[in-house]
Design a protein around this motif. Structure first.
Motif, mmCIF file in Angstrom:
data_model
loop_
_atom_site.group_PDB
_atom_site.id
_atom_site.type_symbol
_atom_site.label_atom_id
_atom_site.label_comp_id
_atom_site.label_asym_id
_atom_site.label_seq_id
_atom_site.Cartn_x
_atom_site.Cartn_y
_atom_site.Cartn_z
ATOM 1 N N UNK A 1 28.816 6.380 11.937
ATOM 2 C CA UNK A 1 27.357 6.266 11.816
ATOM 3 C C UNK A 1 26.810 5.042 12.528
ATOM 4 N N UNK A 2 27.616 4.394 13.364
ATOM 5 C CA UNK A 2 27.230 3.095 13.926
ATOM 6 C C UNK A 2 26.009 3.187 14.829
ATOM 7 N N UNK A 3 25.988 4.161 15.735
ATOM 8 C CA UNK A 3 24.872 4.291 16.673
ATOM 9 C C UNK A 3 23.566 4.531 15.916
ATOM 10 N N UNK A 4 23.595 5.486 14.973
ATOM 11 C CA UNK A 4 22.383 5.811 14.217
ATOM 12 C C UNK A 4 21.895 4.652 13.363
ATOM 13 N N UNK A 5 22.808 3.994 12.658
ATOM 14 C CA UNK A 5 22.415 2.880 11.798
ATOM 15 C C UNK A 5 21.913 1.696 12.621
ATOM 16 N N UNK A 6 22.597 1.400 13.740
ATOM 17 C CA UNK A 6 22.140 0.337 14.625
ATOM 18 C C UNK A 6 20.739 0.633 15.163
ATOM 19 N N UNK A 7 20.518 1.887 15.569
ATOM 20 C CA UNK A 7 19.221 2.267 16.136
ATOM 21 C C UNK A 7 18.109 2.089 15.115
ATOM 22 N N UNK A 8 18.365 2.451 13.873
ATOM 23 C CA UNK A 8 17.351 2.321 12.830
ATOM 24 C C UNK A 8 17.066 0.850 12.538
ATOM 25 N N UNK A 9 18.110 0.077 12.279
ATOM 26 C CA UNK A 9 17.926 -1.334 11.919
ATOM 27 C C UNK A 9 17.293 -2.120 13.060
ATOM 28 N N UNK A 10 17.835 -1.966 14.259
ATOM 29 C CA UNK A 10 17.344 -2.743 15.396
ATOM 30 C C UNK A 10 15.906 -2.383 15.740
ATOM 31 N N UNK A 11 15.614 -1.100 15.819
ATOM 32 C CA UNK A 11 14.291 -0.691 16.294
ATOM 33 C C UNK A 11 13.192 -0.898 15.261
ATOM 34 N N UNK A 12 13.498 -0.762 13.987
ATOM 35 C CA UNK A 12 12.495 -1.086 12.978
ATOM 36 C C UNK A 12 12.082 -2.551 13.083
ATOM 37 N N UNK A 13 13.073 -3.419 13.236
ATOM 38 C CA UNK A 13 12.780 -4.845 13.287
ATOM 39 C C UNK A 13 12.069 -5.226 14.581
ATOM 40 N N UNK A 14 12.558 -4.707 15.709
ATOM 41 C CA UNK A 14 11.924 -5.026 16.987
ATOM 42 C C UNK A 14 10.484 -4.516 17.018
ATOM 43 N N UNK A 15 10.265 -3.322 16.469
ATOM 44 C CA UNK A 15 8.927 -2.733 16.492
ATOM 45 C C UNK A 15 7.953 -3.518 15.630
ATOM 46 N N UNK A 16 8.398 -3.913 14.446
ATOM 47 C CA UNK A 16 7.513 -4.600 13.518
ATOM 48 C C UNK A 16 7.294 -6.065 13.892
ATOM 49 N N UNK A 17 8.312 -6.716 14.418
ATOM 50 C CA UNK A 17 8.252 -8.165 14.582
ATOM 51 C C UNK A 17 8.472 -8.638 16.021
ATOM 52 N N UNK A 18 9.487 -8.127 16.700
ATOM 53 C CA UNK A 18 9.835 -8.649 18.014
ATOM 54 C C UNK A 18 8.865 -8.270 19.107
ATOM 55 N N UNK A 19 8.702 -6.964 19.333
ATOM 56 C CA UNK A 19 7.861 -6.508 20.424
ATOM 57 C C UNK A 19 6.391 -6.806 20.245
ATOM 58 N N UNK A 20 5.988 -7.050 19.024
ATOM 59 C CA UNK A 20 4.587 -7.388 18.755
ATOM 60 C C UNK A 20 4.325 -8.895 18.872
ATOM 61 N N UNK A 21 5.352 -9.671 19.202
ATOM 62 C CA UNK A 21 5.192 -11.123 19.314
ATOM 63 C C UNK A 21 4.089 -11.534 20.286
ATOM 64 N N UNK A 22 4.017 -10.968 21.507
ATOM 65 C CA UNK A 22 2.919 -11.363 22.401
ATOM 66 C C UNK A 22 1.542 -11.074 21.805
ATOM 67 N N UNK A 23 1.388 -9.889 21.201
ATOM 68 C CA UNK A 23 0.098 -9.507 20.633
ATOM 69 C C UNK A 23 -0.281 -10.403 19.465
ATOM 70 N N UNK A 24 0.634 -10.587 18.506
ATOM 71 C CA UNK A 24 0.330 -11.393 17.329
ATOM 72 C C UNK A 24 0.159 -12.865 17.689
ATOM 73 N N UNK A 25 0.938 -13.354 18.642
ATOM 74 C CA UNK A 25 0.802 -14.755 19.043
ATOM 75 C C UNK A 25 -0.577 -15.019 19.621
#
Length: 491
Positions: free
Chosen positions: A378-402
């Motif tokens: 389940x590594x690919x699926x679990x990694x995709x969920x954990x990584x992308x939820x976090x990047x979407x909510x916090x990482x990729x929105x950094x320029x906009x929120x900053x």
């Protein structure tokens, strides 16, 4: 465990596999580099008629919109990667990403169709986001499964080398294009047509990257697990392949810890790469070319340091390196933004180095550490969920929120506080994380580089605290080894 159970992967195969994976991250961040350093130009091109403050937010929302669909891409492509194999999904994500980046270069502008021009731009950014939802998770899974246990940190760190070199290449492409176009067509040349050139360059680069992806083999760890029946869906068994519901049910703790680490890594990383070009132009007052010239050498030096950090995590462990990253982030961020405000090239260089140091400490161990939270099936699926939820909510929105926080408060230090907050949260997560350095991945047999190393490992397995055969796909008779209640690498 017998000698034949141990995977022996020659260094030449490791290099082939990792080089074919790194090109995808290079392409992903090449686009980020282009978009980040053209953000002010793209604002004029796609939001003509809007006030400048609103226009820059609309343009930066192009970053955010691509990240909003990443969890969807991860939720679909991740489980498919567990079912169909890592190689097939990585080929698909690379093809989609390259095509979408190149198509941005032929879009109509606001001068041609009005503010409707932003709609197809957002659509292509969403396609990029969907494909990227499977790209980093799949690439990290791939390099982690191909790397020998003792040197996983070193080999996996090359994935992020591709990321930051790709961004530097994108920034350099923008700088060179700007110099040539403005010398030939004047100061308005980039707005009139020059902005298209860097995006169109992605087409031949993407073709080369796709060719590399065709050459990579499937990971030995996935093939062993598949042949052993470890990828058969069985929701009651946490070692078996899980759907989305099973992943959350069995691994919600690991997902939360991974999300905290990813949030800290990506807020600092995207601030350095995707937001600071805009910040330097808008809030510090330097030119586009000065911003690029200052950032590129820092990114290249930082990229060269990532394998050293990965190697350090193999020697000291992932946790100590992550804790160094926490301390460095909390200590250096505010001084870095203070030095940046001086506005001279030397001060900008010093500030960027102060930010790049913590980014290197976060990124260096991550491609090895994060996949180790989850079993092979389940590594690919679990990694995709954990990584992308976090990047979407916090990482990729950094320029906009900053940018939003600066406009809201008038305080130009808000990006530093934003980064520091997530570093503090990640520090709590790291303390609860179990060490994974030098250990076999859960659901996989040990991976080594030589037959002699395999013999040595098997002979000493009874006294080796890093070996746990209960989580391995071995042919063991019932009753020989007790089954684990919940194989998990985190407390």
């Amino acid at each position: 465990m017998r000698v034949d159970d141990v995977l022996v992967v020659k260094r030449s195969r490791i290099r082939t596999a990792i080089s074919g994976t790194v090109v995808g991250n290079f392409m992903e961040w090449f686009d980020f580099g282009i978009y980040g350093y053209l953000a002010v130009t793209m604002t004029v091109v796609f939001t003509e008629g809007l006030p400048p403050e609103a226009g820059i937010l609309v343009t930066l929302f192009g970053f955010a919109v691509s990240f909003l669909v990443r969890p969807l891409g991860g939720a679909i492509l991740g489980p498919l990667g567990d079912k169909l194999g890592r190689k097939k999904i990585l080929f698909l994500t690379m093809s989609m990403m390259a095509a979408a980046t190149a198509l941005i270069g032929v879009l109509p502008t606001a001068a041609q169709i009005g503010l409707w021009a932003i709609a197809p731009l957002y659509l292509l950014k969403m396609i990029q986001g969907f494909s990227t939802g499977g790209e980093y998770a799949g690439a990290a899974t791939y390099v982690a499964e191909f790397s020998p246990d003792r040197r996983r940190g070193f080999w996996a760190s090359w994935l992020d080398v591709g990321s930051y070199v790709g961004f530097a290449a994108g920034a350099g492409t923008v700088a060179v294009t700007t110099l040539i176009v403005e010398s030939l067509a004047g100061s308005n040349g980039m707005v009139e047509f020059g902005w298209r050139i860097p995006f169109l360059i992605a087409l031949p680069l993407g073709a080369v990257a796709v060719w590399f992806r065709l050459k990579i083999p499937e990971t030995p760890a996935y093939e062993v697990a598949e042949n052993a029946g470890g990828t058969d869906a069985a929701s009651a068994d946490p070692m078996a392949r899980q759907g989305i519901g099973g992943i959350f049910r069995h691994y919600w703790r690991q997902i939360l810890i991974a999300m905290a680490i990813v949030a800290a890594t990506q807020t600092a990383g995207y601030a350095l790469t995707s937001y600071l070009p805009t910040y330097l132009e808008k809030d510090v007052g330097v030119s586009n070319i000065t911003a690029a010239v200052s950032t590129i050498p820092v990114l290249l030096v930082m990229s060269a340091c990532l394998p050293l950090v990965g190697h350090l995590s193999d020697k000291l462990g992932r946790k100590p390196v992550y804790l160094m990253a926490v301390v460095a982030t909390l200590v250096l961020m505010v001084p870095a933004f203070a030095v940046m405000q001086i506005g001279e090239v030397w001060s900008i260089m010093i500030a960027l180095v102060m930010i790049a140091g913590p980014v290197a400490l976060w990124a260096g161990p991550s491609a090895a550490s994060l996949p180790a939270f989850f079993p092979t099936a389940s590594r690919f699926g679990a990694m995709a969920i954990a990584f992308n939820l976090s990047v979407s909510l916090f990482g990729g929105t950094t320029p906009l929120f900053s940018e939003f926080l600066i406009q809201l408060t008038g305080n130009t230090y808000m990006p530093a506080f934003y980064i520091m907050f997530f570093a503090a949260v990640a520090g709590v997560a790291v303390v609860t994380m179990k060490e994974s350095a030098r250990r076999p991945l859960i659901g996989s047999v040990p991976t080594v580089e030589t037959k002699a190393e395999a013999v040595e490992l098997v002979e000493g397995q009874d006294d080796n605290p890093l070996i746990d055969t209960r989580t391995m796909p071995l042919d063991i008779l019932p009753g020989q080894v007790p089954a684990p209640e919940q194989p998990t690498p985190v407390a």
